[in-house]
Design a protein around this motif. Structure first.
Motif, PDB file in Angstrom:
ATOM      1  N   UNK A  45     -64.400  55.770  96.336  1.00 42.88           N
ATOM      2  CA  UNK A  45     -63.081  54.628  95.729  1.00 42.88           C
ATOM      3  C   UNK A  45     -62.601  53.776  96.422  1.00 42.88           C
ATOM      4  N   UNK A  46     -61.407  53.195  96.127  1.00 49.74           N
ATOM      5  CA  UNK A  46     -61.016  51.930  96.794  1.00 49.74           C
ATOM      6  C   UNK A  46     -60.152  52.039  97.732  1.00 49.74           C
ATOM      7  N   UNK A  47     -60.432  51.663  99.465  1.00 49.74           N
ATOM      8  CA  UNK A  47     -59.708  52.577 100.404  1.00 49.74           C
ATOM      9  C   UNK A  47     -57.998  52.426  99.735  1.00 49.74           C
ATOM     10  N   UNK A  48     -57.755  51.598  99.368  1.00 45.30           N
ATOM     11  CA  UNK A  48     -56.358  51.009  99.454  1.00 45.30           C
ATOM     12  C   UNK A  48     -55.562  52.242  98.631  1.00 45.30           C
ATOM     13  N   UNK A  49     -56.534  52.277  97.475  1.00 50.02           N
ATOM     14  CA  UNK A  49     -56.437  52.998  96.331  1.00 50.02           C
ATOM     15  C   UNK A  49     -56.272  55.001  96.724  1.00 50.02           C
ATOM     16  N   UNK A  50     -57.470  55.024  97.951  1.00 50.98           N
ATOM     17  CA  UNK A  50     -57.165  56.303  97.962  1.00 50.98           C
ATOM     18  C   UNK A  50     -56.220  56.831  99.841  1.00 50.98           C
ATOM     19  N   UNK A  52     -52.818  55.149  98.466  1.00 51.93           N
ATOM     20  CA  UNK A  52     -51.710  54.720  97.694  1.00 51.93           C
ATOM     21  C   UNK A  52     -51.734  55.275  96.376  1.00 51.93           C
ATOM     22  N   UNK A  53     -52.631  55.816  95.819  1.00 50.98           N
ATOM     23  CA  UNK A  53     -52.696  56.738  94.476  1.00 50.98           C
ATOM     24  C   UNK A  53     -53.555  57.772  94.944  1.00 50.98           C
ATOM     25  N   UNK A  54     -54.553  58.044  95.500  1.00 54.32           N
ATOM     26  CA  UNK A  54     -54.987  59.768  94.613  1.00 54.32           C
ATOM     27  C   UNK A  54     -53.955  60.560  95.791  1.00 54.32           C
ATOM     28  N   UNK A 145     -57.572  53.555  83.484  1.00 57.55           N
ATOM     29  CA  UNK A 145     -56.317  53.463  82.381  1.00 57.55           C
ATOM     30  C   UNK A 145     -55.232  53.882  82.330  1.00 57.55           C
ATOM     31  N   UNK A 146     -54.700  55.212  83.298  1.00 58.84           N
ATOM     32  CA  UNK A 146     -53.339  55.676  83.267  1.00 58.84           C
ATOM     33  C   UNK A 146     -52.993  54.961  84.413  1.00 58.84           C
ATOM     34  N   UNK A 147     -53.976  55.562  85.440  1.00 52.94           N
ATOM     35  CA  UNK A 147     -53.287  55.172  86.789  1.00 52.94           C
ATOM     36  C   UNK A 147     -53.794  54.020  87.996  1.00 52.94           C
ATOM     37  N   UNK A 148     -55.004  53.167  86.996  1.00 56.54           N
ATOM     38  CA  UNK A 148     -54.836  52.370  87.556  1.00 56.54           C
ATOM     39  C   UNK A 148     -55.588  52.343  89.111  1.00 56.54           C
ATOM     40  N   UNK A 149     -56.137  53.821  89.190  1.00 57.76           N
ATOM     41  CA  UNK A 149     -57.226  54.026  90.055  1.00 57.76           C
ATOM     42  C   UNK A 149     -58.752  53.154  90.158  1.00 57.76           C
ATOM     43  N   UNK A 150     -59.092  52.547  91.201  1.00 56.58           N
ATOM     44  CA  UNK A 150     -60.499  51.691  91.200  1.00 56.58           C
ATOM     45  C   UNK A 150     -61.692  52.604  91.887  1.00 56.58           C
ATOM     46  N   UNK A 162     -58.537  60.396  90.571  1.00 57.03           N
ATOM     47  CA  UNK A 162     -57.317  60.430  90.754  1.00 57.03           C
ATOM     48  C   UNK A 162     -56.323  61.326  90.188  1.00 57.03           C
ATOM     49  N   UNK A 163     -56.429  61.233  88.758  1.00 57.77           N
ATOM     50  CA  UNK A 163     -55.503  61.598  87.785  1.00 57.77           C
ATOM     51  C   UNK A 163     -56.273  62.857  86.337  1.00 57.77           C
ATOM     52  N   UNK A 164     -57.525  62.513  87.045  1.00 54.53           N
ATOM     53  CA  UNK A 164     -58.487  62.592  86.027  1.00 54.53           C
ATOM     54  C   UNK A 164     -58.600  63.354  84.241  1.00 54.53           C
ATOM     55  N   UNK A 165     -57.986  62.030  84.604  1.00 50.97           N
ATOM     56  CA  UNK A 165     -57.982  61.809  83.168  1.00 50.97           C
ATOM     57  C   UNK A 165     -58.974  61.368  82.466  1.00 50.97           C
TER      58      UNK A 165
END
Length: 331
Positions: A45-50, A52-54, A145-150, A162-165
């Protein structure tokens, strides 16, 4: 005489954690592993997304969708390396305390004293503590597509960590890529297996490619239809070209015939009927197939022969239809 060592031992006894630095790879992704013993899927997972998003409360496995708190996703390699890092930290602390006690004992000695006792520390090499290195970057990368987690992965991933979608479009194109790969393995199999085994495996993979191509589009169409209408389509409706087309015509006002030119739709119908034979008749041609497909290359009683070129053509046609449907759905 052992004040520093005793102090260090008390500090260690009171300690509850040691901070272990983890490096990201050269693209900024950090290593993760599914904590389910039945899975252990590795991804990044991209470190920034881990950060701020996850969410800390719940992370999902991209392969099996196992859910667990964020603190549960360290890789096996990270855990083993962390144990060594902690061990090195303890050793360095004890070594430092004993050296400090030795130096203190020497400072306390009085010149010319009748009796002197000093400490001398030998050995006890310090551990070299380095951040835990990341594994090599993974080639396949995507964003939810939903939460933009990379995130990135090897092989196939079906869920956003992140969101499980489950992304309908991502899974669709990913499955078609897998189908194309498996359909082209004939030459490779011939090089590693005997001629009989290679022929059987190649035939099996090509026939499976036909089955999986229909399933990939069926899954895409079902998800899009349910998201658009709020209701589930009739069971297996999208395994049938005409039934699926009728559903979309009623919903979007456009049929498959308007998304694909006539020749492509005719060939697509043949492939769909071949899928039906493979799934229900073990590939044996019957009257229904000849009537419904319009395919004049087979006689009743023959068995389908799937070539690599046919499997790839089918995947291309379904991809064109799926892409056109996605474009109309998003419009």
């Amino acid at each position: 005489m052992f004040e520093n060592l005793q102090k260090e031992l008390r500090r260690l006894a009171a300690s509850t954690q040691v901070s272990v630095p983890l490096e990201s790879d050269e693209e900024g992704y950090i290593d993760k592993e599914c904590p389910s013993e039945a899975c252990l899927f590795q991804f990044k997972i991209l470190g920034d997304d881990w950060k701020s998003v996850v969410r800390d409360e719940e992370v999902f496995c991209p392969s099996c969708r196992h859910a667990a708190p964020a603190k549960s996703w360290y890789t096996t390699a990270q855990i083993e390396a962390s144990k060594e890092y902690v061990r090195g930290t303890v050793i360095n602390g004890l070594n430092g305390a004993m050296r400090a006690d030795a130096q203190a004992s020497k400072r306390r000695q009085k010149p010319g004293a009748f009796l002197s006792i000093t400490l001398n520390v030998k050995g006890g090499e310090d551990a070299i503590l380095l951040p835990i290195a990341a594994a090599e970057p993974m080639r396949l990368r995507t964003a939810c597509d939903d939460c933009a987690c990379r995130y990135s992965y090897v092989g196939a991933a079906y869920f956003c960590p992140s969101c499980g979608k489950n992304s309908a479009s991502h899974t669709f194109f990913q499955t078609l890529a897998t189908i194309r790969t498996s359909a082209g393995l004939g030459e490779t199999l011939s090089g590693v297996l005997g001629p009989d085994e290679a022929d059987v495996m190649t035939r099996t993979l090509l026939e499976k490619a036909i089955l999986d191509t229909v399933t990939s589009f069926q899954r895409l169409a079902e998800q899009l239809y349910e998201a658009r209408t709020g209701k589930e389509p009739r069971r297996n409706a999208f395994q049938n070209i005409d039934a699926g087309s009728a559903l979309w015509e009623a919903e979007l006002g456009i049929s498959y015939g308007q998304l694909l030119e006539g020749g492509a739709l005719t060939q697509l119908r043949i492939f769909y009927q071949q899928r039906h034979l493979l799934a229900h008749q073990q590939g044996m041609v019957d009257n229904d197939y000849v009537t419904r497909s319009g395919d004049t290359t087979y006689q009743v009683g023959q068995r389908l022969l799937i070539k690599e070129s046919a499997a790839l053509e089918f995947a291309d046609l379904v991809e064109r239809l799926g892409t056109a449907l996605l474009a109309r759905y998003a419009a």
